[in-house]
Motif scaffolding. Sequence first.
Motif, short mmCIF file in Angstrom:
data_model
loop_
_atom_site.label_atom_id
_atom_site.label_comp_id
_atom_site.label_asym_id
_atom_site.label_seq_id
_atom_site.Cartn_x
_atom_site.Cartn_y
_atom_site.Cartn_z
N LEU A 480 0.83 -1.21 0.00
CA LEU A 480 0.00 0.00 0.00
C LEU A 480 0.86 1.26 0.00
CD1 LEU A 480 -2.79 -1.09 2.51
CD2 LEU A 480 -3.06 -0.67 0.05
N TRP A 484 0.82 4.21 -2.80
CA TRP A 484 0.73 5.66 -2.59
C TRP A 484 1.87 6.40 -3.30
CZ3 TRP A 484 -1.72 9.88 -1.82
CH2 TRP A 484 -1.01 11.05 -1.50
N LYS A 502 -8.50 10.01 -6.62
CA LYS A 502 -7.72 8.77 -6.66
C LYS A 502 -6.79 8.69 -5.46
CE LYS A 502 -4.51 6.22 -9.66
NZ LYS A 502 -3.77 6.25 -10.95
N ASP A 505 -8.62 8.00 -2.19
CA ASP A 505 -9.00 6.58 -2.07
C ASP A 505 -7.82 5.75 -1.57
OD1 ASP A 505 -10.80 4.25 -2.71
OD2 ASP A 505 -9.11 3.80 -4.05
N VAL A 506 -6.63 6.04 -2.08
CA VAL A 506 -5.44 5.28 -1.66
C VAL A 506 -5.11 5.57 -0.20
CG1 VAL A 506 -2.98 4.95 -2.04
CG2 VAL A 506 -4.52 5.13 -3.99
N ASP A 508 -7.06 6.56 2.16
CA ASP A 508 -8.08 5.97 3.02
C ASP A 508 -7.91 4.45 3.15
OD1 ASP A 508 -9.12 8.44 3.43
OD2 ASP A 508 -10.78 8.24 2.00
N ARG A 509 -7.16 3.86 2.24
CA ARG A 509 -6.83 2.43 2.37
C ARG A 509 -5.54 2.25 3.16
NH1 ARG A 509 -6.75 0.04 -3.54
NH2 ARG A 509 -6.15 -1.82 -2.36
N VAL A 510 -4.59 3.15 2.94
CA VAL A 510 -3.30 3.03 3.61
C VAL A 510 -3.44 3.26 5.11
CG1 VAL A 510 -1.01 4.08 3.85
CG2 VAL A 510 -1.97 3.70 1.57
N LYS A 511 -4.16 4.31 5.49
CA LYS A 511 -4.19 4.70 6.90
C LYS A 511 -4.70 3.60 7.83
CE LYS A 511 -6.25 7.92 10.17
NZ LYS A 511 -7.24 9.00 10.37
N ALA A 513 -5.00 0.40 7.38
CA ALA A 513 -4.18 -0.82 7.30
C ALA A 513 -2.90 -0.66 8.11
CB ALA A 513 -3.86 -1.14 5.85
#
Length: 616
Positions: A480, A484, A502, A505-506, A508-511, A513
Amino acid sequence: MTRAQVKQKKMSGFGVSTATTAIVRTLDPDAPLRENASIHSEDAEFDRALFRHVFGLLQSGDYEAAQQVCETTGNYTITAAMNGMVEYRDPVLDGVVLNPEETIARGTKRKALWRRMCLRLARAPQADKYERAIYGLLCGDLDSVLFVSESWEAHLLAYVQHLAASEIETYLGSNDRINLASQELLAFPQSQASTISDILNVLSRSPSPIVRAQSEHPLRHIQGGIITNVVAKIMQDARQKLESVRDEIEDSNILMDDSYLLRFLAHLALFLKSIGVDAGGNEDAVAVLKFYVEDLAICDKGHLAPLYVAQLPEEAAIEAYSFLLADISDPKKRAEQFALADKFDLDILNTLRRTIQRVFDEHEDEYPAIESHTELDLTNESPADQQLSNSLLWFVDARMWDDVVDSANALYLRFLLSGKVKSAENLHAQLANSQLYDVLNDFEEQVDYSMAEIEDAHFPGTKSRAEFRQYEGLILGVGLIRMWDAVYTEKVLDGDRAWRLKAKDVIDRVKPALVDLICGWMTGGFEADKVDAIHRLRVLYIPYLLLELHRVLQQGQAVHKSYPKDALEMVNLVASEELGIYKLLLEGERLDEYLVDIASVSLVVGADSQNGIWRV
């Protein structure tokens, strides 16, 4: 030509002359010896070629072919002499009928007399040298045979036959079957060698440089050992030579340089085993065969190896076969070995376990634990890394899921302790492309498996799966971060709504996890012997994940100004005594770096807030 000249002499009146002439006066086979004359040169050349051919057939032991040639060409004297070799037997007196069609006595009763007839012909100076050699070979004469023999094998045969004839003569004389002291009886020369070993020593000192040189060849030493029944010593010496190269006592030797010698010894051991003859100490013969299997692997002839592996004891078979499998990475070759292992009923499961252990042991010294986060390698993968990762595919192909997971855990630990993050990522990618994750997901969704089903399907245990999932989580987290970085490089100076969507979205996935990893990665439930290693992983990678998350959130300011505030709020997690993250920062010598990051974020957040960084 001789016939024409004899006829011409008779017609001219010279046929009755008693004077010695160059050409024989009659055409019977004994004429050259009786008349002390010769035949025409062209006939002599033909006879020499014929005698040489017959001599070669006799040397090779093909007596029937030699006799057939003599009968076809009209050399009945040699045919008759060869018949003298047949031992005398009388079915009536012996009471033994070897052939129902033989009802009368046949063979030579007076072999001693026959032997002396051949000996006299072997010494006839008027006869061709190959004709003399034929008679010498029949009776065991040495000089006439050696005169036309050039090779070590031909000399050995001549000496052995001479020794045998000499022993027979001695036996007959000692049992009063013949009178060796008689002046009327042609004396038969006694052998100067009394054993085969003596003969081999004589050959090693032969006047012939060719024979002396051939005596030094390793194959001749092996042949001599077989003849003198010291195969055990041969196998022992071979094992010592092979092990001396393996153990780097010497760089090379004849067995390692010329693989045909090793092949010969391996097949010799197998042949002797098949006929029930002891090839010496079993350990020596097994060691030679193991080295041969390894040689097949080195020479890229692995498709032949299972045949020989099947001849080894179980433990030795596993050891030898694993040497071959350790270097195979091609899927087609792996499939081929599975088929061959099944064909020859080899213990493929334990062999695969030894194979992976062999690969792990081979590269163990190449993975020292790193001392600092600055040594983390996020970009490179070595050939050793690739071989280690590829080796696990043996377990995957064999559907040995418990072994896959256990070995993957060990390899992840090795890679990550030595800072090889990229190699750990590639290992994960390789396993993700296999059936492993489908099997694990299916197994974890089911709760009603019996213990027997779990063992039969080679499902991994709970602790192993939990550890495996933890490594998976770390690799996904690193992935991830890379995602980013790839998105952030696409940022344009003035901003772009599509890019911001875009990027958001990344982030919000990285944080979430990375927060989950920072708070809970590798936090317990491991075997006692892994506790220290797991703690070292946390010291290396929790600070790494924390600081990378800070970087992502700071860079996220280009997407939304709330992200730096999220980074600042991470202080509460870091300061938590329960989580102990600050202790990992301190132990990993990254606390100062983190505090600098906090100060930097504070300035950014303060600049965007009317109340500074504090909210009332």
